[in-house]
Design a protein around this motif. Sequence first.
Motif, PDB file in Angstrom:
ATOM      1  N   GLU A 144       3.790 -44.605  -2.342  1.00 38.82           N
ATOM      2  CA  GLU A 144       3.675 -45.457  -3.525  1.00 38.82           C
ATOM      3  C   GLU A 144       2.692 -44.891  -4.543  1.00 38.82           C
ATOM      4  OE1 GLU A 144       2.883 -49.398  -2.078  1.00 38.82           O
ATOM      5  OE2 GLU A 144       5.023 -49.754  -1.650  1.00 38.82           O
ATOM      6  N   LYS A 145       1.668 -44.180  -4.072  1.00 41.07           N
ATOM      7  CA  LYS A 145       0.716 -43.551  -4.990  1.00 41.07           C
ATOM      8  C   LYS A 145       1.333 -42.316  -5.657  1.00 41.07           C
ATOM      9  CE  LYS A 145      -2.931 -46.131  -4.848  1.00 41.07           C
ATOM     10  NZ  LYS A 145      -3.455 -46.785  -6.086  1.00 41.07           N
ATOM     11  N   GLY A 146       2.250 -41.659  -4.961  1.00 38.78           N
ATOM     12  CA  GLY A 146       2.981 -40.570  -5.583  1.00 38.78           C
ATOM     13  C   GLY A 146       2.456 -39.180  -5.277  1.00 38.78           C
ATOM     14  N   ILE A 147       3.068 -38.215  -5.951  1.00 33.79           N
ATOM     15  CA  ILE A 147       2.850 -36.811  -5.648  1.00 33.79           C
ATOM     16  C   ILE A 147       1.406 -36.367  -5.823  1.00 33.79           C
ATOM     17  CG2 ILE A 147       3.556 -36.126  -7.985  1.00 33.79           C
ATOM     18  CD1 ILE A 147       4.044 -34.132  -4.695  1.00 33.79           C
ATOM     19  N   ASP A 148       0.730 -36.851  -6.848  1.00 34.92           N
ATOM     20  CA  ASP A 148      -0.649 -36.408  -7.086  1.00 34.92           C
ATOM     21  C   ASP A 148      -1.565 -36.791  -5.926  1.00 34.92           C
ATOM     22  OD1 ASP A 148       0.042 -35.267  -9.480  1.00 34.92           O
ATOM     23  OD2 ASP A 148      -0.646 -36.942 -10.715  1.00 34.92           O
ATOM     24  N   LYS A 149      -1.400 -37.999  -5.407  1.00 31.25           N
ATOM     25  CA  LYS A 149      -2.214 -38.454  -4.283  1.00 31.25           C
ATOM     26  C   LYS A 149      -1.894 -37.640  -3.040  1.00 31.25           C
ATOM     27  CE  LYS A 149      -5.106 -41.126  -2.112  1.00 31.25           C
ATOM     28  NZ  LYS A 149      -6.557 -41.084  -2.413  1.00 31.25           N
ATOM     29  N   ILE A 150      -0.601 -37.383  -2.806  1.00 32.50           N
ATOM     30  CA  ILE A 150      -0.205 -36.607  -1.634  1.00 32.50           C
ATOM     31  C   ILE A 150      -0.772 -35.191  -1.711  1.00 32.50           C
ATOM     32  CG2 ILE A 150       1.768 -35.625  -0.396  1.00 32.50           C
ATOM     33  CD1 ILE A 150       3.375 -38.115  -1.347  1.00 32.50           C
ATOM     34  N   LEU A 151      -0.687 -34.573  -2.880  1.00 29.91           N
ATOM     35  CA  LEU A 151      -1.216 -33.218  -3.053  1.00 29.91           C
ATOM     36  C   LEU A 151      -2.732 -33.186  -2.877  1.00 29.91           C
ATOM     37  CD1 LEU A 151       0.887 -31.970  -6.086  1.00 29.91           C
ATOM     38  CD2 LEU A 151       1.114 -31.274  -3.696  1.00 29.91           C
ATOM     39  N   LYS A 152      -3.393 -34.224  -3.368  1.00 26.45           N
ATOM     40  CA  LYS A 152      -4.842 -34.299  -3.202  1.00 26.45           C
ATOM     41  C   LYS A 152      -5.213 -34.337  -1.720  1.00 26.45           C
ATOM     42  CE  LYS A 152      -8.903 -37.085  -4.385  1.00 26.45           C
ATOM     43  NZ  LYS A 152      -9.396 -38.345  -5.007  1.00 26.45           N
ATOM     44  N   LYS A 153      -4.475 -35.128  -0.944  1.00 25.71           N
ATOM     45  CA  LYS A 153      -4.758 -35.225   0.485  1.00 25.71           C
ATOM     46  C   LYS A 153      -4.465 -33.907   1.200  1.00 25.71           C
ATOM     47  CE  LYS A 153      -6.107 -37.958   2.524  1.00 25.71           C
ATOM     48  NZ  LYS A 153      -7.508 -38.239   2.874  1.00 25.71           N
ATOM     49  N   VAL A 154      -3.381 -33.221   0.815  1.00 24.92           N
ATOM     50  CA  VAL A 154      -3.084 -31.922   1.418  1.00 24.92           C
ATOM     51  C   VAL A 154      -4.242 -30.958   1.150  1.00 24.92           C
ATOM     52  CG1 VAL A 154      -1.594 -29.878   1.274  1.00 24.92           C
ATOM     53  CG2 VAL A 154      -0.576 -32.158   1.374  1.00 24.92           C
ATOM     54  N   GLY A 155      -4.744 -30.957  -0.089  1.00 22.57           N
ATOM     55  CA  GLY A 155      -5.871 -30.089  -0.432  1.00 22.57           C
ATOM     56  C   GLY A 155      -7.123 -30.433   0.349  1.00 22.57           C
ATOM     57  N   GLU A 156      -7.417 -31.723   0.472  1.00 21.24           N
ATOM     58  CA  GLU A 156      -8.601 -32.164   1.210  1.00 21.24           C
ATOM     59  C   GLU A 156      -8.515 -31.763   2.676  1.00 21.24           C
ATOM     60  OE1 GLU A 156      -8.806 -36.344   0.587  1.00 21.24           O
ATOM     61  OE2 GLU A 156      -9.598 -36.194  -1.458  1.00 21.24           O
ATOM     62  N   GLU A 157      -7.330 -31.982   3.278  1.00 26.40           N
ATOM     63  CA  GLU A 157      -7.175 -31.665   4.700  1.00 26.40           C
ATOM     64  C   GLU A 157      -7.232 -30.161   4.941  1.00 26.40           C
ATOM     65  OE1 GLU A 157      -7.516 -33.912   6.762  1.00 26.40           O
ATOM     66  OE2 GLU A 157      -7.115 -35.677   5.533  1.00 26.40           O
ATOM     67  N   ALA A 158      -6.691 -29.374   4.011  1.00 28.29           N
ATOM     68  CA  ALA A 158      -6.761 -27.916   4.144  1.00 28.29           C
ATOM     69  C   ALA A 158      -8.217 -27.450   4.103  1.00 28.29           C
ATOM     70  CB  ALA A 158      -5.956 -27.248   3.038  1.00 28.29           C
ATOM     71  N   ALA A 159      -9.007 -28.056   3.213  1.00 23.89           N
ATOM     72  CA  ALA A 159     -10.426 -27.707   3.131  1.00 23.89           C
ATOM     73  C   ALA A 159     -11.159 -28.079   4.419  1.00 23.89           C
ATOM     74  CB  ALA A 159     -11.061 -28.410   1.937  1.00 23.89           C
ATOM     75  N   GLU A 160     -10.797 -29.227   5.005  1.00 21.63           N
ATOM     76  CA  GLU A 160     -11.449 -29.667   6.236  1.00 21.63           C
ATOM     77  C   GLU A 160     -11.065 -28.777   7.420  1.00 21.63           C
ATOM     78  OE1 GLU A 160     -10.685 -33.823   6.645  1.00 21.63           O
ATOM     79  OE2 GLU A 160     -11.836 -34.347   4.851  1.00 21.63           O
ATOM     80  N   VAL A 161      -9.870 -28.223   7.394  1.00 24.01           N
ATOM     81  CA  VAL A 161      -9.475 -27.252   8.421  1.00 24.01           C
ATOM     82  C   VAL A 161     -10.362 -26.016   8.333  1.00 24.01           C
ATOM     83  CG1 VAL A 161      -7.655 -25.623   9.098  1.00 24.01           C
ATOM     84  CG2 VAL A 161      -7.081 -28.015   8.664  1.00 24.01           C
ATOM     85  N   ILE A 162     -10.593 -25.561   7.113  1.00 23.08           N
ATOM     86  CA  ILE A 162     -11.448 -24.394   6.903  1.00 23.08           C
ATOM     87  C   ILE A 162     -12.864 -24.659   7.409  1.00 23.08           C
ATOM     88  CG2 ILE A 162     -12.530 -22.941   5.138  1.00 23.08           C
ATOM     89  CD1 ILE A 162      -9.940 -23.341   3.481  1.00 23.08           C
ATOM     90  N   ILE A 163     -13.393 -25.835   7.092  1.00 19.44           N
ATOM     91  CA  ILE A 163     -14.747 -26.186   7.524  1.00 19.44           C
ATOM     92  C   ILE A 163     -14.830 -26.253   9.045  1.00 19.44           C
ATOM     93  CG2 ILE A 163     -16.478 -28.038   7.521  1.00 19.44           C
ATOM     94  CD1 ILE A 163     -15.491 -28.696   4.649  1.00 19.44           C
ATOM     95  N   ALA A 164     -13.820 -26.872   9.672  1.00 22.54           N
ATOM     96  CA  ALA A 164     -13.808 -26.984  11.133  1.00 22.54           C
ATOM     97  C   ALA A 164     -13.764 -25.599  11.786  1.00 22.54           C
ATOM     98  CB  ALA A 164     -12.615 -27.816  11.584  1.00 22.54           C
TER      99      ALA A 164
END
Length: 209
Positions: A144-164
Amino acid sequence: MKLERIRFNEQGLIPAIVQDAQSKEVLMLAYMNEQSLKKSLETGETWFYSRSRQQLWHKGATSGNVQKIVEIRYDCDQDALLVLVEPKGPACHTGEYSCFHHLLEGEKVHAQPDRFQILNVLETIIAKREAERPEGSYTTYLFEKGIDKILKKVGEEAAEVIIAAKNRSAEELQWEVADLLYHLLVLLREQNVSLDAIMRVLSERHARP
């Protein structure tokens, strides 16, 4: 598809199994006659023949839950159709993603264990959430939030993978990769790209000399 190859029954009908082209979930079973099959091919959306009302009906005409046709196949006997679609909402009149949402009591499917089975299950659940949009679901919230929200979450999770990974924490990395995979599957669903398509790309790359 050459219509003269299709074998309609004595009532002039042929069963049509409708399947989500992305998740591969079977959505419904209906019947087509020659006219509804022609309209389906002409419009790119599913049309069926109602045996009870004895008339054509356009899936989603009243509900808005139309089915965009990706491909229509026929079986070896030419007397059954498989219609691969991109569904715009639930297929079932009850509001369920698929009409096949009941399990016979006592019936169990004895499948071979598959270490990637959870990805198939998750892909189906995400497709179901997109179609039904149940309240309180995080997946519903993302769609419901749409593509921008989904892309933001993908970016955040990718960054957290790098940190881990930098932290050398195996447990933390497992959790973050799982989160990233989930959000990538949501993104693929939003973009109408199946996991199978990604697997094909990987296979093609592997096959290159």
